[in-house]
Design a protein around this motif. Structure first.
Motif, PDB file in Angstrom:
ATOM      1  N   SER A  30      -0.581  86.333  88.090  1.00 25.56           N
ATOM      2  CA  SER A  30       0.411  85.947  87.083  1.00 25.56           C
ATOM      3  C   SER A  30       1.523  85.090  87.667  1.00 25.56           C
ATOM      4  O   SER A  30       2.130  84.288  86.953  1.00 25.56           O
ATOM      5  N   THR A  42       0.943  81.250  87.246  1.00 25.58           N
ATOM      6  CA  THR A  42       0.802  80.656  85.920  1.00 25.58           C
ATOM      7  C   THR A  42       2.138  80.020  85.561  1.00 25.58           C
ATOM      8  O   THR A  42       3.164  80.312  86.190  1.00 25.58           O
ATOM      9  N   THR A  70       4.008  80.521  82.944  1.00 23.21           N
ATOM     10  CA  THR A  70       4.928  81.557  82.477  1.00 23.21           C
ATOM     11  C   THR A  70       5.436  82.409  83.621  1.00 23.21           C
ATOM     12  O   THR A  70       6.637  82.691  83.717  1.00 23.21           O
ATOM     13  N   ALA A  74       7.784  80.354  85.946  1.00 21.20           N
ATOM     14  CA  ALA A  74       9.078  80.132  85.297  1.00 21.20           C
ATOM     15  C   ALA A  74       9.903  81.419  85.280  1.00 21.20           C
ATOM     16  O   ALA A  74      11.111  81.392  85.540  1.00 21.20           O
ATOM     17  N   ALA A  75       9.261  82.545  85.012  1.00 22.78           N
ATOM     18  CA  ALA A  75       9.977  83.829  85.008  1.00 22.78           C
ATOM     19  C   ALA A  75      10.506  84.154  86.395  1.00 22.78           C
ATOM     20  O   ALA A  75      11.658  84.590  86.541  1.00 22.78           O
ATOM     21  N   THR A 112      10.833  74.205  82.533  1.00 25.20           N
ATOM     22  CA  THR A 112      10.506  75.333  81.653  1.00 25.20           C
ATOM     23  C   THR A 112      11.496  76.474  81.867  1.00 25.20           C
ATOM     24  O   THR A 112      12.010  77.053  80.902  1.00 25.20           O
ATOM     25  N   GLY A 119      14.334  78.017  79.301  1.00 26.38           N
ATOM     26  CA  GLY A 119      14.371  79.443  78.984  1.00 26.38           C
ATOM     27  C   GLY A 119      15.722  80.057  79.286  1.00 26.38           C
ATOM     28  O   GLY A 119      16.249  80.855  78.517  1.00 26.38           O
TER      29      GLY A 119
END
Length: 122
Positions: free
Chosen positions: A12, A15, A17, A20-21, A79, A83
């Motif tokens: 993860s 990826t 997402t 970016a997290a 990204t 966010g």
């Protein structure tokens, strides 16, 4: 439905997402812990995640692959920045936004360091 047993995994993290997290969490965590807000930190984190992801995937065979990884780092940064901005404006009360002058209040300040919330625009 299977419930995940961890927040981030190797799969993860690489990826869009996940990267970016991680970028948001690291950049805001460093700021919150140290009080320092280097503008380049989130970009550096995003690029490192993408380059490491390219290396770890075994697909980094030449300079073009790593150039694409750096470009992907900019995408992850954009990204993450979007966010963070969304979270910053969503957590501000409408009357506070009006008092601060609306969206212009989130523009970079040139008057020196200021205290900001954990989720605020970079």
């Amino acid at each position: 439905m299977e419930i995940p047993t961890s927040f981030f995994t190797a799969q993860s993290a690489f990826t869009l997402t996940g990267a970016a997290a991680i970028t948001i969490v690291v950049a805001n965590g460093v700021y919150y812990a140290s009080g320092k807000n280097p503008r380049w930190l989130a970009l550096a984190v995003a690029i490192v995640i993408c380059v490491v992801g390219t290396y770890a995937s075994g697909q980094g065979h030449g300079p073009i692959d790593y150039l694409v990884a750096v470009l992907n780092g900019f995408l992850v940064f954009a990204t993450a920045r979007g966010g963070a901005f969304t979270l910053a404006t969503a957590t501000t009360k409408p009357e506070q936004k009006a008092a601060e002058g609306g969206p212009q209040a989130y523009a970079p300040s040139t008057s020196g360091p200021t205290r900001r919330r954990f989720f605020s625009a970079w």
